[in-house]
Scaffold this motif. Structure first.
Motif, PDB file in Angstrom:
ATOM      1  N   LEU A 216       0.833  -1.199   0.000  1.00 47.41           N
ATOM      2  CA  LEU A 216       0.000   0.000   0.000  1.00 47.41           C
ATOM      3  C   LEU A 216       0.870   1.251   0.000  1.00 47.41           C
ATOM      4  O   LEU A 216       0.555   2.248  -0.674  1.00 47.41           O
ATOM      5  CB  LEU A 216      -0.935  -0.001   1.209  1.00 47.41           C
ATOM      6  CG  LEU A 216      -1.909   1.180   1.310  1.00 47.41           C
ATOM      7  CD1 LEU A 216      -2.778   1.286   0.059  1.00 47.41           C
ATOM      8  CD2 LEU A 216      -2.777   1.046   2.556  1.00 47.41           C
ATOM      9  N   ASP A 217       1.978   1.211   0.737  1.00 48.47           N
ATOM     10  CA  ASP A 217       2.902   2.345   0.744  1.00 48.47           C
ATOM     11  C   ASP A 217       3.473   2.588  -0.647  1.00 48.47           C
ATOM     12  O   ASP A 217       3.617   3.737  -1.071  1.00 48.47           O
ATOM     13  CB  ASP A 217       4.026   2.083   1.749  1.00 48.47           C
ATOM     14  CG  ASP A 217       4.931   3.292   1.921  1.00 48.47           C
ATOM     15  OD1 ASP A 217       4.496   4.265   2.574  1.00 48.47           O
ATOM     16  OD2 ASP A 217       6.065   3.263   1.411  1.00 48.47           O
ATOM     17  N   ASP A 218       3.792   1.513  -1.365  1.00 47.76           N
ATOM     18  CA  ASP A 218       4.274   1.658  -2.742  1.00 47.76           C
ATOM     19  C   ASP A 218       3.220   2.334  -3.621  1.00 47.76           C
ATOM     20  O   ASP A 218       3.537   3.201  -4.444  1.00 47.76           O
ATOM     21  CB  ASP A 218       4.618   0.290  -3.342  1.00 47.76           C
ATOM     22  CG  ASP A 218       5.916  -0.286  -2.800  1.00 47.76           C
ATOM     23  OD1 ASP A 218       6.707   0.476  -2.206  1.00 47.76           O
ATOM     24  OD2 ASP A 218       6.134  -1.503  -2.965  1.00 47.76           O
ATOM     25  N   VAL A 219       1.970   1.945  -3.430  1.00 49.80           N
ATOM     26  CA  VAL A 219       0.880   2.494  -4.249  1.00 49.80           C
ATOM     27  C   VAL A 219       0.675   3.981  -3.969  1.00 49.80           C
ATOM     28  O   VAL A 219       0.606   4.796  -4.895  1.00 49.80           O
ATOM     29  CB  VAL A 219      -0.430   1.708  -4.004  1.00 49.80           C
ATOM     30  CG1 VAL A 219      -1.605   2.421  -4.669  1.00 49.80           C
ATOM     31  CG2 VAL A 219      -0.307   0.286  -4.532  1.00 49.80           C
ATOM     32  N   VAL A 220       0.570   4.351  -2.680  1.00 48.65           N
ATOM     33  CA  VAL A 220       0.251   5.746  -2.343  1.00 48.65           C
ATOM     34  C   VAL A 220       1.428   6.687  -2.636  1.00 48.65           C
ATOM     35  O   VAL A 220       1.244   7.900  -2.738  1.00 48.65           O
ATOM     36  CB  VAL A 220      -0.194   5.899  -0.869  1.00 48.65           C
ATOM     37  CG1 VAL A 220      -1.455   5.085  -0.611  1.00 48.65           C
ATOM     38  CG2 VAL A 220       0.914   5.508   0.094  1.00 48.65           C
ATOM     39  N   ASN A 221       2.635   6.128  -2.766  1.00 50.69           N
ATOM     40  CA  ASN A 221       3.795   6.969  -3.063  1.00 50.69           C
ATOM     41  C   ASN A 221       4.180   6.987  -4.538  1.00 50.69           C
ATOM     42  O   ASN A 221       5.087   7.724  -4.926  1.00 50.69           O
ATOM     43  CB  ASN A 221       5.007   6.497  -2.242  1.00 50.69           C
ATOM     44  CG  ASN A 221       4.989   7.048  -0.839  1.00 50.69           C
ATOM     45  OD1 ASN A 221       5.027   8.250  -0.623  1.00 50.69           O
ATOM     46  ND2 ASN A 221       4.920   6.158   0.139  1.00 50.69           N
ATOM     47  N   TYR A 222       3.506   6.199  -5.343  1.00 50.91           N
ATOM     48  CA  TYR A 222       3.910   6.060  -6.747  1.00 50.91           C
ATOM     49  C   TYR A 222       3.887   7.398  -7.490  1.00 50.91           C
ATOM     50  O   TYR A 222       4.890   7.822  -8.068  1.00 50.91           O
ATOM     51  CB  TYR A 222       3.009   5.048  -7.459  1.00 50.91           C
ATOM     52  CG  TYR A 222       3.504   4.687  -8.844  1.00 50.91           C
ATOM     53  CD1 TYR A 222       4.451   3.694  -9.013  1.00 50.91           C
ATOM     54  CD2 TYR A 222       3.029   5.360  -9.970  1.00 50.91           C
ATOM     55  CE1 TYR A 222       4.922   3.362 -10.278  1.00 50.91           C
ATOM     56  CE2 TYR A 222       3.493   5.037 -11.235  1.00 50.91           C
ATOM     57  CZ  TYR A 222       4.437   4.041 -11.390  1.00 50.91           C
ATOM     58  OH  TYR A 222       4.904   3.732 -12.644  1.00 50.91           O
ATOM     59  N   ILE A 223       2.765   8.082  -7.468  1.00 51.25           N
ATOM     60  CA  ILE A 223       2.663   9.371  -8.164  1.00 51.25           C
ATOM     61  C   ILE A 223       3.405  10.485  -7.424  1.00 51.25           C
ATOM     62  O   ILE A 223       4.163  11.241  -8.032  1.00 51.25           O
ATOM     63  CB  ILE A 223       1.178   9.744  -8.399  1.00 51.25           C
ATOM     64  CG1 ILE A 223       0.550   8.749  -9.386  1.00 51.25           C
ATOM     65  CG2 ILE A 223       1.054  11.178  -8.925  1.00 51.25           C
ATOM     66  CD1 ILE A 223      -0.936   8.955  -9.605  1.00 51.25           C
ATOM     67  N   PRO A 224       3.236  10.609  -6.086  1.00 49.76           N
ATOM     68  CA  PRO A 224       3.960  11.671  -5.370  1.00 49.76           C
ATOM     69  C   PRO A 224       5.478  11.596  -5.529  1.00 49.76           C
ATOM     70  O   PRO A 224       6.140  12.642  -5.613  1.00 49.76           O
ATOM     71  CB  PRO A 224       3.548  11.450  -3.910  1.00 49.76           C
ATOM     72  CG  PRO A 224       2.194  10.849  -4.002  1.00 49.76           C
ATOM     73  CD  PRO A 224       2.258   9.936  -5.194  1.00 49.76           C
ATOM     74  N   SER A 225       6.042  10.388  -5.566  1.00 46.77           N
ATOM     75  CA  SER A 225       7.502  10.278  -5.691  1.00 46.77           C
ATOM     76  C   SER A 225       7.975  10.822  -7.035  1.00 46.77           C
ATOM     77  O   SER A 225       9.054  11.427  -7.127  1.00 46.77           O
ATOM     78  CB  SER A 225       7.942   8.823  -5.527  1.00 46.77           C
ATOM     79  OG  SER A 225       7.472   8.014  -6.589  1.00 46.77           O
ATOM     80  N   ARG A 226       7.183  10.651  -8.055  1.00 49.60           N
ATOM     81  CA  ARG A 226       7.545  11.142  -9.386  1.00 49.60           C
ATOM     82  C   ARG A 226       7.332  12.651  -9.503  1.00 49.60           C
ATOM     83  O   ARG A 226       8.114  13.347 -10.166  1.00 49.60           O
ATOM     84  CB  ARG A 226       6.770  10.364 -10.452  1.00 49.60           C
ATOM     85  CG  ARG A 226       7.348   8.955 -10.644  1.00 49.60           C
ATOM     86  CD  ARG A 226       6.321   7.899 -10.991  1.00 49.60           C
ATOM     87  NE  ARG A 226       6.982   6.595 -11.129  1.00 49.60           N
ATOM     88  CZ  ARG A 226       7.299   5.811 -10.096  1.00 49.60           C
ATOM     89  NH1 ARG A 226       7.018   6.179  -8.857  1.00 49.60           N
ATOM     90  NH2 ARG A 226       7.897   4.652 -10.303  1.00 49.60           N
ATOM     91  N   ILE A 227       6.301  13.151  -8.841  1.00 53.64           N
ATOM     92  CA  ILE A 227       6.123  14.604  -8.772  1.00 53.64           C
ATOM     93  C   ILE A 227       7.281  15.220  -7.988  1.00 53.64           C
ATOM     94  O   ILE A 227       7.827  16.265  -8.378  1.00 53.64           O
ATOM     95  CB  ILE A 227       4.776  14.950  -8.105  1.00 53.64           C
ATOM     96  CG1 ILE A 227       3.617  14.491  -8.999  1.00 53.64           C
ATOM     97  CG2 ILE A 227       4.683  16.455  -7.825  1.00 53.64           C
ATOM     98  CD1 ILE A 227       2.253  14.673  -8.367  1.00 53.64           C
ATOM     99  N   SER A 228       7.660  14.566  -6.891  1.00 53.70           N
ATOM    100  CA  SER A 228       8.786  15.050  -6.077  1.00 53.70           C
ATOM    101  C   SER A 228      10.062  15.135  -6.905  1.00 53.70           C
ATOM    102  O   SER A 228      10.809  16.113  -6.815  1.00 53.70           O
ATOM    103  CB  SER A 228       9.012  14.115  -4.880  1.00 53.70           C
ATOM    104  OG  SER A 228       7.877  14.041  -4.058  1.00 53.70           O
TER     105      SER A 228
END
Length: 334
Positions: A216-228
């Motif tokens: 779930l952590d991988d899922v919720v961070n997928y888009i934010p990590s790329r925006i970051s």
């Protein structure tokens, strides 16, 4: 008439949200997390520990532990959403001013830019004073790897990698979720992130029990990590001679997938490229060597000064994201 009233109310709530969101960011930049102040994330961590002790009782097998790991996720996220929603909703029902104040404090507790800088700069200070023993102790507070075997360069790399990775996990991702859904969604994200940091390990104890939290952590961070990563690249380009935006972009494109996690190397690769250093590589966890590929090119040797530079890059990225979120709110995009 009713539709008009709903529109006016929604615009007013958006204005309140913008004020609380901006004030919370300012509070985090100014104060960080004082040790004397009770922090909701510690309470979430305590809840996870108690539920873990209860759910891991009895006979252990793969299917049972996977199921109980899912139960842990559902219970922790549900509890976090209900409690934070009750507090925020109750505050706004009393008075908009109280609601804004509570939202600002909650947003402040969700973000971790100043805390990340404070803890990593303790490592910087120890290395600057040539105190390797204290530097190892300081970095052990912010990384999960074994630190007793690290030399000065290894300690500096560990601190830099933590700042780079947590630019997404601790600053940009919670900021984006809070902008999108207020502190309730922001705390829900932090609950998932906290579970992953506590039980999301691939060892004998958590291999199956922590799988749901880790996925779930991988899922919720997928888009934010790329925006970051994108925001950090822009910050590197705007950083003058201290960083190389061109190299940040190049290393990002090449090395962004060089991690077991689909998200961790996103900002780490940008930071390595921007600073012109090589990060990652093999590391020891719980007495075992874990093989990892290198990220970045060794244009120059890693220095303790790179910890300060990584923090400056993190702050630039955070400010850029804050302005972007407020701009989107103002335009009614979120």
């Amino acid at each position: 008439m009713e539709c008009l009233m709903m529109l006016i109310l929604s615009k007013a709530m958006l204005k309140y949200h913008m004020i609380g969101f901006a004030a919370g960011f300012f509070l985090d930049m100014l104060f960080g997390d004082p040790y004397w102040l009770p922090h909701p994330i510690r309470l979430i961590g305590s809840l996870i520990s108690k539920l873990e002790g209860w759910l891991l009782k009895g006979e252990r097998d793969k299917r049972r532990e996977i199921f109980r790991g899912i139960v842990l996720v559902l219970l922790v996220v549900s509890f976090t959403v209900i409690v934070s929603g009750f507090i925020l909703g109750g505050a706004y029902r009393i008075h908009p001013g109280i609601g804004i104040t509570v939202e600002a404090v909650m947003t402040y507790q969700i973000l971790a830019a100043k805390c990340l800088k404070t803890e990593s700069m303790k490592v910087y200070t120890c290395l600057k004073e040539n105190d390797l023993v204290k530097a190892r102790r300081a970095v052990s507070m912010i990384v999960g790897r074994d630190t007793a075997v690290l030399d000065a360069e290894g300690v500096a790399k560990a601190a830099i990698e933590t700042v780079a990775e947590n630019t997404s996990d601790g600053v940009i991702a919670p900021m984006l979720y809070t902008a999108l859904g207020g502190p309730v969604l922001g705390f829900a994200y932090k609950a998932v992130n906290t579970m992953d940091s506590m039980v999301g390990y691939k060892n004998d104890k958590y291999m199956y029990f922590g799988r749901a939290a880790a996925k779930l952590d991988d899922v919720v961070n997928y888009i934010p990590s790329r925006i970051s990563a994108g925001l950090m690249i822009l910050s590197a380009f705007a950083g003058g001679g201290a960083y190389s935006g061109k190299r940040a972009w190049m290393i990002y494109r090449r090395d962004r997938r060089k991690h077991a996690s689909p998200n961790s190397a996103q900002t780490e690769s940008v930071c390595a490229g921007a600073l012109g250093i090589r990060l990652a590589g093999n590391a020891s966890y719980f007495g075992k060597i874990v093989e990892k590929p290198y990220i970045g090119d060794p244009v120059r040797k890693v220095s303790f000064e790179d910890i300060r530079r990584a923090n400056d890059l993190m702050y630039r990225t955070a400010i850029l994201c804050e302005l972007l979120c407020l701009g989107c709110m103002g335009l009614g995009i979120v």
